[in-house]
Scaffold this motif. Structure first.
Motif, short mmCIF file in Angstrom:
data_model
loop_
_atom_site.label_atom_id
_atom_site.label_comp_id
_atom_site.label_asym_id
_atom_site.label_seq_id
_atom_site.Cartn_x
_atom_site.Cartn_y
_atom_site.Cartn_z
N UNK A 1 0.86 -1.19 0.00
CA UNK A 1 0.00 0.00 0.00
C UNK A 1 0.89 1.23 0.00
N UNK A 2 0.54 2.28 -0.72
CA UNK A 2 1.36 3.50 -0.70
C UNK A 2 1.64 3.93 0.74
N UNK A 3 2.89 4.30 0.98
CA UNK A 3 3.29 4.67 2.33
C UNK A 3 4.02 3.54 3.04
N UNK A 4 3.88 2.31 2.49
CA UNK A 4 4.50 1.15 3.13
C UNK A 4 5.38 0.39 2.14
N UNK B 1 6.12 -2.81 2.97
CA UNK B 1 5.93 -4.16 3.51
C UNK B 1 4.54 -4.65 3.14
N UNK B 2 4.46 -5.94 2.84
CA UNK B 2 3.15 -6.47 2.49
C UNK B 2 3.07 -7.94 2.91
N UNK B 3 1.99 -8.59 2.51
CA UNK B 3 1.75 -9.97 2.95
C UNK B 3 1.34 -10.85 1.77
N UNK C 1 -0.52 -14.76 0.79
CA UNK C 1 -1.43 -15.79 1.30
C UNK C 1 -1.61 -16.89 0.25
N UNK D 1 -3.33 -17.32 5.69
CA UNK D 1 -4.54 -16.48 5.59
C UNK D 1 -4.41 -15.23 6.45
N UNK D 2 -5.16 -14.20 6.10
CA UNK D 2 -5.16 -12.99 6.93
C UNK D 2 -5.56 -13.32 8.36
N UNK D 3 -4.82 -12.78 9.31
CA UNK D 3 -5.11 -13.05 10.71
C UNK D 3 -4.52 -14.36 11.21
N UNK E 1 -3.68 -6.24 -6.34
CA UNK E 1 -3.90 -4.96 -5.65
C UNK E 1 -4.85 -5.17 -4.48
N UNK E 2 -4.55 -4.53 -3.37
CA UNK E 2 -5.46 -4.62 -2.23
C UNK E 2 -6.55 -3.57 -2.39
N UNK E 3 -7.78 -4.02 -2.32
CA UNK E 3 -8.87 -3.04 -2.49
C UNK E 3 -9.43 -2.62 -1.14
#
Lengths: 193, 176
Positions: free
Chosen positions: B70-73, B75-77, B79, B134-136, B174-176
């Motif tokens: 995401x803009x500003x970061x 780091x990502x994930x 799955x 998975x997320x979480x 892309x993350x929505x």
């Protein structure tokens, strides 16, 4: 009173206690909820940002940090999905807010850009450590930094994973712990709009 | 890496088919050419026809995805579902990823409304079973992407399965 018999005295005592309990239950819960929250001022994209100047009918608040790769973007996505499912008129009554607790790494521009990714009206805020601590405590939330020298990032934050629903004064109307689906947020929003 | 994993099978096929070709060549020259060609086809086709890119015999990733940061970061994930179709338990470790500076395996835990995340060394998958990133929950954490990445690109994640190297492909989205 001294002429009253013991059973009558007991009855009056029981009635008095019952009245206190009933009235107490009426007022206690809302009072506790409304004790949380309130107006606050932080930094948005380098400028002071006061909640009271921007508040809408219902305001959604999530507290996290930009380098949180998993939970924070998940919750922000759920908020975004929830808003997209509402009418434009409903959306205009809602202000989504993201507060970063990572004062050391998240500069105001990065936090604003991060929040903006999830929607044009999303607001990303940060501030000094003292300001962040004050606001986090105001909402009954918590966070702490944990060093993680075995990782590339070198640290991680544990933080409250809760979406807060605030009224126009910033008081907490409601909250959802770790909402997995946008529908949960929509349901609560419609209760409070 | 794929070749080394399949090397024993290639050798076995060559050893079995070579004497057969020699035998037939004494009867018919054209037959020998045919058999030798067949042997060569089997030897060289093995690495191409076995398992699709992004998987190895015994372990596959299904619906593997990595969110663009995401803009500003930075780091990502990532799955996906890791499916162990072998008859033995496997331990999967993630070593590196192309298009990012680094990859780590992390686990998010939720306790009393507080989320906390920590690095974990590996993920164990029982025989004929699967593990879901998975997320979480358990997930890949990826650091510092190359510039110019876009949705639809593939990221090749280098991992080991019980010590053997494999490559798993994850799609950038892309993350929505």
């Amino acid at each position: 009173m001294s002429s009253l018999s013991v059973p009558v005295r007991l009855f009056l005592l029981f009635t008095a206690v019952l009245t206190v309990v009933v009235l107490g239950s009426f007022f206690w819960q809302p009072q506790v909820t409304n004790d949380l929250g309130g107006d606050f001022t932080l930094i948005h994209a380098g400028e002071p940002w006061r909640f009271a100047d921007h508040a809408r009918e219902v305001n959604l608040l999530y507290i996290g940090y930009v380098n949180c790769p998993d939970v924070c973007p998940l919750r922000m996505s759920r908020i975004s999905q929830a808003l997209k499912s509402l009418t434009e008129a409903e959306q205009n009554q809602i202000l989504p807010i993201f507060i970063s607790v990572d004062v050391e790494h998240d500069n105001p521009t990065a936090v604003a850009d991060y929040a903006h990714h999830f929607g044009a009206n999303f607001v990303g805020l940060t501030g000094t450590t003292a300001e962040i601590n004050q606001v986090v405590a105001k909402f009954g939330a918590t966070y702490s930094k944990n060093l993680a020298p075995d990782t590339q990032l070198g640290y991680t934050y544990m933080h409250t994973d809760r979406v807060f629903f605030l009224n126009q004064e910033g008081r907490v109307l409601d909250s959802i712990v770790a909402p997995a689906m946008g529908e949960e947020i929509v349901h609560k929003l419609k209760e409070h709009l | 890496m794929s070749l080394s994993f399949r090397q024993p099978f290639v050798v076995i096929r060559a050893v079995l088919l070579a004497p057969l070709a020699n035998l037939l060549s004494t009867l018919n020259a054209h037959g020998a050419v045919f058999i030798a060609g067949l042997a060569a086809l089997l030897v060289f086709a093995g690495p191409l026809s076995g398992v699709a890119e992004g998987s190895e015999p015994g372990l596959q990733v299904m619906d593997g995805k990595i969110y663009l940061p995401i803009p500003g970061s930075q780091i990502t994930a990532g799955y996906g579902t890791l499916k162990n179709s072998s008859a033995q338990a496997v331990e999967v470790k993630f070593e590196k990823v192309e298009k990012f500076r680094a990859v780590e395996l992390h686990q998010t835990r939720e306790e009393n409304g507080v989320a906390r995340m920590q690095k974990i060394p590996s993920i164990a998958i029982a025989p004929q079973s699967e593990a879901v990133l998975r997320p979480g929950g358990a997930h890949l954490m990826l650091f510092t992407p190359e510039k110019g990445l876009k949705a639809g690109d593939l990221a090749r994640v280098h991992a080991t399965v019980n010590g053997k190297s494999i490559i798993l492909e994850f799609k950038l989205i892309t993350r929505d």
